[in-house]
Design a protein around this motif. Structure first.
Motif, PDB file in Angstrom:
ATOM      1  N   ALA A  14       1.818  35.273 -23.121  1.00 18.75           N
ATOM      2  CA  ALA A  14       1.085  35.220 -21.852  1.00 18.75           C
ATOM      3  C   ALA A  14       1.495  34.017 -21.010  1.00 18.75           C
ATOM      4  CB  ALA A  14      -0.421  35.183 -22.122  1.00 18.75           C
ATOM      5  N   GLU A  15       1.641  32.856 -21.645  1.00 25.56           N
ATOM      6  CA  GLU A  15       2.014  31.651 -20.904  1.00 25.56           C
ATOM      7  C   GLU A  15       3.025  30.816 -21.683  1.00 25.56           C
ATOM      8  OE1 GLU A  15      -1.480  29.533 -19.723  1.00 25.56           O
ATOM      9  OE2 GLU A  15      -1.984  30.973 -18.152  1.00 25.56           O
ATOM     10  N   ALA A  16       3.919  31.498 -22.387  1.00 25.01           N
ATOM     11  CA  ALA A  16       4.963  30.801 -23.134  1.00 25.01           C
ATOM     12  C   ALA A  16       6.112  31.761 -23.410  1.00 25.01           C
ATOM     13  CB  ALA A  16       4.426  30.240 -24.452  1.00 25.01           C
ATOM     14  N   VAL A  30       5.060  28.022 -20.072  1.00 18.70           N
ATOM     15  CA  VAL A  30       5.453  28.340 -18.703  1.00 18.70           C
ATOM     16  C   VAL A  30       4.232  28.821 -17.920  1.00 18.70           C
ATOM     17  CG1 VAL A  30       7.826  28.952 -19.316  1.00 18.70           C
ATOM     18  CG2 VAL A  30       6.052  30.723 -19.324  1.00 18.70           C
ATOM     19  N   THR A  31       4.372  28.939 -16.606  1.00 19.30           N
ATOM     20  CA  THR A  31       3.288  29.468 -15.796  1.00 19.30           C
ATOM     21  C   THR A  31       3.144  30.963 -16.047  1.00 19.30           C
ATOM     22  OG1 THR A  31       4.704  30.006 -13.910  1.00 19.30           O
ATOM     23  CG2 THR A  31       3.775  27.777 -13.973  1.00 19.30           C
ATOM     24  N   ALA A  32       1.984  31.498 -15.689  1.00 17.83           N
ATOM     25  CA  ALA A  32       1.750  32.932 -15.851  1.00 17.83           C
ATOM     26  C   ALA A  32       2.755  33.730 -15.031  1.00 17.83           C
ATOM     27  CB  ALA A  32       0.326  33.272 -15.419  1.00 17.83           C
ATOM     28  N   ALA A  33       3.110  33.216 -13.852  1.00 15.55           N
ATOM     29  CA  ALA A  33       4.074  33.909 -12.993  1.00 15.55           C
ATOM     30  C   ALA A  33       5.455  33.937 -13.630  1.00 15.55           C
ATOM     31  CB  ALA A  33       4.138  33.231 -11.627  1.00 15.55           C
ATOM     32  N   CYS A  34       5.843  32.839 -14.252  1.00 14.60           N
ATOM     33  CA  CYS A  34       7.146  32.770 -14.925  1.00 14.60           C
ATOM     34  C   CYS A  34       7.192  33.748 -16.089  1.00 14.60           C
ATOM     35  CB  CYS A  34       7.396  31.344 -15.412  1.00 14.60           C
ATOM     36  SG  CYS A  34       8.982  31.106 -16.245  1.00 14.60           S
ATOM     37  N   LEU A  88      -0.284  22.998 -15.480  1.00 16.61           N
ATOM     38  CA  LEU A  88       0.350  24.311 -15.579  1.00 16.61           C
ATOM     39  C   LEU A  88      -0.541  25.388 -14.963  1.00 16.61           C
ATOM     40  CD1 LEU A  88       3.063  25.279 -16.865  1.00 16.61           C
ATOM     41  CD2 LEU A  88       1.709  26.111 -18.780  1.00 16.61           C
ATOM     42  N   ALA A  89      -1.851  25.251 -15.159  1.00 14.43           N
ATOM     43  CA  ALA A  89      -2.793  26.212 -14.576  1.00 14.43           C
ATOM     44  C   ALA A  89      -2.732  26.171 -13.051  1.00 14.43           C
ATOM     45  CB  ALA A  89      -4.208  25.914 -15.056  1.00 14.43           C
ATOM     46  N   VAL A  90      -2.625  24.978 -12.490  1.00 17.21           N
ATOM     47  CA  VAL A  90      -2.522  24.842 -11.037  1.00 17.21           C
ATOM     48  C   VAL A  90      -1.292  25.586 -10.523  1.00 17.21           C
ATOM     49  CG1 VAL A  90      -2.101  23.226  -9.144  1.00 17.21           C
ATOM     50  CG2 VAL A  90      -3.776  22.653 -10.901  1.00 17.21           C
ATOM     51  N   LEU A  91      -0.163  25.420 -11.206  1.00 18.03           N
ATOM     52  CA  LEU A  91       1.074  26.068 -10.771  1.00 18.03           C
ATOM     53  C   LEU A  91       1.105  27.553 -11.118  1.00 18.03           C
ATOM     54  CD1 LEU A  91       3.640  23.240 -11.560  1.00 18.03           C
ATOM     55  CD2 LEU A  91       3.015  24.147  -9.313  1.00 18.03           C
ATOM     56  N   SER A  92       0.174  28.004 -11.959  1.00 19.32           N
ATOM     57  CA  SER A  92       0.051  29.435 -12.226  1.00 19.32           C
ATOM     58  C   SER A  92      -0.689  30.131 -11.095  1.00 19.32           C
ATOM     59  CB  SER A  92      -0.691  29.677 -13.549  1.00 19.32           C
ATOM     60  OG  SER A  92       0.129  29.409 -14.664  1.00 19.32           O
ATOM     61  N   GLY A 167      -3.920  39.655 -12.031  1.00 17.87           N
ATOM     62  CA  GLY A 167      -3.691  38.359 -12.658  1.00 17.87           C
ATOM     63  C   GLY A 167      -2.791  37.489 -11.803  1.00 17.87           C
ATOM     64  N   ALA A 168      -2.901  36.177 -11.987  1.00 12.90           N
ATOM     65  CA  ALA A 168      -2.122  35.244 -11.171  1.00 12.90           C
ATOM     66  C   ALA A 168      -0.617  35.456 -11.329  1.00 12.90           C
ATOM     67  CB  ALA A 168      -2.486  33.810 -11.544  1.00 12.90           C
ATOM     68  N   GLY A 169      -0.181  35.692 -12.576  1.00  9.84           N
ATOM     69  CA  GLY A 169       1.243  35.861 -12.819  1.00  9.84           C
ATOM     70  C   GLY A 169       1.827  37.086 -12.145  1.00  9.84           C
ATOM     71  N   GLU A 170       1.202  38.242 -12.373  1.00 12.46           N
ATOM     72  CA  GLU A 170       1.724  39.476 -11.792  1.00 12.46           C
ATOM     73  C   GLU A 170       1.596  39.479 -10.271  1.00 12.46           C
ATOM     74  OE1 GLU A 170      -0.412  42.854 -13.265  1.00 12.46           O
ATOM     75  OE2 GLU A 170      -2.391  42.011 -12.841  1.00 12.46           O
ATOM     76  N   ALA A 171       0.529  38.831  -9.765  1.00 13.88           N
ATOM     77  CA  ALA A 171       0.332  38.775  -8.307  1.00 13.88           C
ATOM     78  C   ALA A 171       1.416  37.936  -7.656  1.00 13.88           C
ATOM     79  CB  ALA A 171      -1.052  38.213  -7.989  1.00 13.88           C
ATOM     80  N   ARG A 172       1.686  36.763  -8.211  1.00 14.14           N
ATOM     81  CA  ARG A 172       2.719  35.898  -7.638  1.00 14.14           C
ATOM     82  C   ARG A 172       4.088  36.561  -7.701  1.00 14.14           C
ATOM     83  NH1 ARG A 172       2.942  29.738  -9.379  1.00 14.14           N
ATOM     84  NH2 ARG A 172       4.876  30.035  -8.240  1.00 14.14           N
ATOM     85  N   ASP A 173       4.375  37.228  -8.814  1.00 14.50           N
ATOM     86  CA  ASP A 173       5.673  37.886  -8.960  1.00 14.50           C
ATOM     87  C   ASP A 173       5.826  39.005  -7.937  1.00 14.50           C
ATOM     88  OD1 ASP A 173       8.181  38.420 -10.365  1.00 14.50           O
ATOM     89  OD2 ASP A 173       7.207  40.251 -11.048  1.00 14.50           O
ATOM     90  N   ALA A 174       4.776  39.786  -7.732  1.00 10.06           N
ATOM     91  CA  ALA A 174       4.836  40.896  -6.777  1.00 10.06           C
ATOM     92  C   ALA A 174       4.982  40.398  -5.348  1.00 10.06           C
ATOM     93  CB  ALA A 174       3.577  41.761  -6.907  1.00 10.06           C
ATOM     94  N   VAL A 175       4.251  39.350  -4.997  1.00 12.82           N
ATOM     95  CA  VAL A 175       4.341  38.796  -3.638  1.00 12.82           C
ATOM     96  C   VAL A 175       5.731  38.224  -3.393  1.00 12.82           C
ATOM     97  CG1 VAL A 175       3.514  36.949  -2.119  1.00 12.82           C
ATOM     98  CG2 VAL A 175       1.875  38.348  -3.369  1.00 12.82           C
ATOM     99  N   GLN A 176       6.270  37.531  -4.387  1.00  9.31           N
ATOM    100  CA  GLN A 176       7.599  36.954  -4.232  1.00  9.31           C
ATOM    101  C   GLN A 176       8.644  38.048  -4.055  1.00  9.31           C
ATOM    102  OE1 GLN A 176       8.750  33.872  -7.038  1.00  9.31           O
ATOM    103  NE2 GLN A 176      10.882  34.483  -6.933  1.00  9.31           N
ATOM    104  N   ARG A 177       8.543  39.107  -4.875  1.00 11.78           N
ATOM    105  CA  ARG A 177       9.519  40.198  -4.761  1.00 11.78           C
ATOM    106  C   ARG A 177       9.374  40.929  -3.435  1.00 11.78           C
ATOM    107  NH1 ARG A 177       9.065  44.311  -8.677  1.00 11.78           N
ATOM    108  NH2 ARG A 177       7.026  43.582  -9.345  1.00 11.78           N
ATOM    109  N   ALA A 178       8.137  41.070  -2.958  1.00 16.02           N
ATOM    110  CA  ALA A 178       7.908  41.720  -1.667  1.00 16.02           C
ATOM    111  C   ALA A 178       8.513  40.895  -0.543  1.00 16.02           C
ATOM    112  CB  ALA A 178       6.408  41.910  -1.437  1.00 16.02           C
TER     113      ALA A 178
END
Length: 204
Positions: A14-16, A30-34, A88-92, A167-178
């Motif tokens: 989840a975060e590693a 790592v962050t949830a997004a990573c 790490l939570a802040v950057l997630s 979730g923060a990870g999947e949301a950040r990844d989707a926004v970045q890809r968009a």
């Protein structure tokens, strides 16, 4: 000090992640997004900027894609009361641009949305990092610097997806890809959220 790792991605939590570097497995926090971004890259070569934290009875590695993230992580560690897990939570939950914006505007409401960050810690982050962020040029190692307007759009779109329960990870990844898609950096918040939702639906 282990400043950089490159190796085959052995597993993702989840975060590693675990990197196989010449037969040695390094567990890297790592962050949830990573973690979300790397979830489909098992057995592929991965490179991460790393920071090693040494305690009396423990060694912990923290890894990041960009120099922006690791620089901000190190600054957060310098804030009284902020440990590596909180940093790490802040950057997630916030991009480096989003954190700089929140600190510059003294927007405590954004910071207190991060799990484990209360009002007092948020105030310390603003107080201790505002001047440092004003002197720091945040520029991603993977892409050109994002204009302030575009960074605002990204953060607002991310907040919208989090409000929808993603979730923060999947949301950040989707926004970045968009944002990296054909939308470019002219997309509005609603358009970016709509495109990110399509990407999230395809991933199910």
């Amino acid at each position: 000090m282990i400043a950089f790792l490159r190796g085959a991605l052995a597993s993702v939590e989840a975060e590693a992640v675990v990197l196989d570097v010449h037969g040695v497995g390094y567990r890297v926090n790592v962050t949830a997004a990573c973690a979300a971004k790397l979830s489909g890259q098992v057995n592929q070569e991965v490179a991460l900027h790393t920071h090693l934290i040494v305690r009396e009875d423990d060694l912990q590695l923290y890894g990041f894609f960009s120099t922006d993230e690791i620089n901000v992580f190190l600054l957060l560690l310098g804030v009284n009361g902020v440990g590596p897990r909180a940093a790490l939570a802040v950057l997630s939950h916030l991009t480096p641009h989003g954190l700089v914006r929140a600190v510059t505007l003294e927007d405590l409401s954004v910071l207190t949305k991060v799990p484990g960050v209360g009002k007092k810690i948020a105030q310390r982050i603003v107080l201790e990092l505002k001047d440092k962020f004003e002197k720091l040029t945040i520029q991603s190692a993977e892409m050109p610097a994002i204009p302030v307007k575009a960074a605002d759009v990204i953060d607002d779109a991310l907040a919208g997806l989090l409000a929808l329960g993603y979730g923060a990870g999947e949301a950040r990844d989707a926004v970045q890809r968009a944002m990296e898609s054909t939308l470019g950096q002219q997309a509005g918040v609603a358009q970016l959220i709509k495109h990110a939702l399509r990407l999230l639906d395809k991933a199910k």
